[in-house]
Write a protein that holds these residues in place. Sequence first.
Motif, short mmCIF file in Angstrom:
data_model
loop_
_atom_site.label_atom_id
_atom_site.label_comp_id
_atom_site.label_asym_id
_atom_site.label_seq_id
_atom_site.Cartn_x
_atom_site.Cartn_y
_atom_site.Cartn_z
N ARG A 1 0.84 -1.21 0.00
CA ARG A 1 0.00 0.00 0.00
C ARG A 1 0.87 1.25 0.00
NH1 ARG A 1 -2.83 -1.27 3.88
NH2 ARG A 1 -4.65 -2.12 2.78
N ASP A 2 2.00 1.20 0.70
CA ASP A 2 2.92 2.35 0.69
C ASP A 2 3.39 2.67 -0.72
OD1 ASP A 2 4.61 1.63 3.86
OD2 ASP A 2 2.77 2.72 3.39
N ILE A 3 3.61 1.64 -1.50
CA ILE A 3 4.04 1.85 -2.89
C ILE A 3 2.88 2.38 -3.72
CG2 ILE A 3 4.93 0.75 -4.98
CD1 ILE A 3 6.25 -1.35 -3.16
N ALA A 4 1.74 1.74 -3.61
CA ALA A 4 0.58 2.10 -4.43
C ALA A 4 0.07 3.50 -4.14
CB ALA A 4 -0.54 1.08 -4.22
N SER A 5 0.26 3.97 -2.92
CA SER A 5 -0.27 5.28 -2.54
C SER A 5 0.78 6.39 -2.68
CB SER A 5 -0.77 5.24 -1.09
OG SER A 5 0.29 4.90 -0.20
N SER A 6 1.90 6.10 -3.29
CA SER A 6 2.95 7.11 -3.47
C SER A 6 2.39 8.28 -4.28
CB SER A 6 4.15 6.52 -4.20
OG SER A 6 4.71 5.46 -3.47
N PRO A 7 2.66 9.52 -3.83
CA PRO A 7 2.14 10.68 -4.58
C PRO A 7 2.77 10.79 -5.96
CG PRO A 7 3.65 11.38 -2.84
CD PRO A 7 3.41 9.91 -2.63
N HIS A 8 2.00 11.23 -6.91
CA HIS A 8 2.47 11.48 -8.28
C HIS A 8 3.02 10.23 -8.96
CE1 HIS A 8 2.05 15.56 -6.84
NE2 HIS A 8 3.06 15.41 -6.00
N LEU A 9 2.55 9.05 -8.56
CA LEU A 9 3.09 7.81 -9.11
C LEU A 9 2.85 7.72 -10.62
CD1 LEU A 9 4.52 5.32 -7.93
CD2 LEU A 9 2.33 4.15 -7.91
N PHE A 10 1.70 8.21 -11.08
CA PHE A 10 1.36 8.11 -12.49
C PHE A 10 1.51 9.44 -13.24
CE2 PHE A 10 -0.93 4.67 -10.41
CZ PHE A 10 -0.71 3.60 -11.25
N ALA A 11 2.13 10.42 -12.60
CA ALA A 11 2.19 11.75 -13.20
C ALA A 11 3.09 11.76 -14.43
CB ALA A 11 2.69 12.77 -12.17
#
Length: 525
Positions: free
Chosen positions: A514-524
């Motif tokens: 979840r820490d990885i998936a919720s990283s900010p700007h992951l798909f930016a």
Amino acid sequence: MAKIAFILLCHKDPDAIIRQAERLTAAGDYMAIHFDARANPEHYDKIRKALNCNANVTFAKRRVKCGWGEWSLVQATLNAVQAAVDAYPRATHFYMLSGDCMAIKSAEYTHQFLDDNDADFIESFDYFESDWIKTGMKEERLIYRHFFNERKYKRIFYASMDIQRRLNLARALPEDIQIRIGSQWWCLRRETIEKVLAFVQQRRDVMRFFATTWIPDETFFQTIVPHVVPEPEIRSRTLTFLMFTDYGMPVTFYNDHYDMLISQDYLFARKISPDARDLKRRLGLLYAATGVNFQISGEGPSLFKFLTGRGRIGRRFATRFWETESTLGRERELLIVVCKKWHVAKRVLERIRQTTNVPAVEYLFNEDDTPLPDLGGIQTSLEKRTRHRRALMRMLFDYYETDKMIVCMDPTNIELLQDFAADRSVTRLLEIECSFTEDYLIGHAMRVGLAGEQTSEETLERLLPTIRNDMIFESDRIRDAEFKNYGRIREAGDLEDNTQALAEFLSIPTDAARDIASSPHLFAD
């Protein structure tokens, strides 16, 4: 019993030199070091500081700036030899080494071999009658005076030789000396070394001649030794195992060469790759071992020739793609991140690295400049990496000393995905599904050469739907392949769904995923 004074010429990697000196002198032998005066002075200071307390190590009293093909290499050798002769009166043999050499037999075996063979070991072939020189200059090395380095000053080097040729300035060879040639890696008895040093003092005319020949390290000792020692006392061979490719480049040895190396009828080998850590470790332990029985087969050169003639992978004796064991390894896990937006995949990969410490490599089959270790040449081009993909991945597993690794691939690499999925290893795929804006699609079209700065809006309007459909097709093709261990995270997906997919892909706890998936700007973008 034989006691060896190793003559070490080196110019880099102080840590490796220190380890080599400590390893070889621990068996009671000696070492004289010449460190290139052109090299980093801090490296030399580090070597002196580390070895000054070792009574079995000495240093050349005068260091010279060395250049390939120059007399300076011979002068450096003579300086180190003189230092060893002066410092170690008990030394019975003098063995020429470089920093790339390592012992491939135990010290016990090496000493017994020299005791049993009372001779000088140095390649010494007639310069003009032999075919030792395969290509390039031959007579010109000797009859013209060479004052410039061919590698540094190519134009001046050849201009100087051309002037001498046109002015008929070719010189005569020393009348009482038969010029010979051979490898610069020799092992000579003490009495021979003393005779060579006496010759150096007495025959200044010969010294002046060799001082302006080209590549004298292949001719000087090879000529002088047969001049001062009876022929029956010379074995025209080297005790250092080395091979050359068809292009005249020295073959480099890697981790998987261990068994082949120790079975050769030689005492040392050159060149050992700086990255072959496991090979160096095993050979270091071998040198200190006692009671080892070596099965000498001597097949190295013929085996190398056989394998290179059949598409040998790089320069390593690695597994071939046609062999039944051409697998990454049944116990290994290859995790593949598939994403069209490379920057997104790299961002995800970085978060995975921070969370798991699993070795990860970015788009190695898509980007030429992907950082990779030296794997013997197989990593040098995308074409080689793709053609020998299983061998490449196996080497990377070995290099990182891991059974689990992550790589990134573009969705177009469907054949690579299918090939790895068919391997005996466990292959897991994680597809990252991204949204594609028109701006992104236009940028993609420009990056791949489908559009340029001057492309009209009308053309782009017709082009963008095709590009979007092509990306959808690539993703559908991956899903249609029905890979066994397939997961997907989506830019527009639910956080918990993405978390579960990451947890299964990486085999990590849900909280870490979840820490990885919720990283900010992951798909930016």
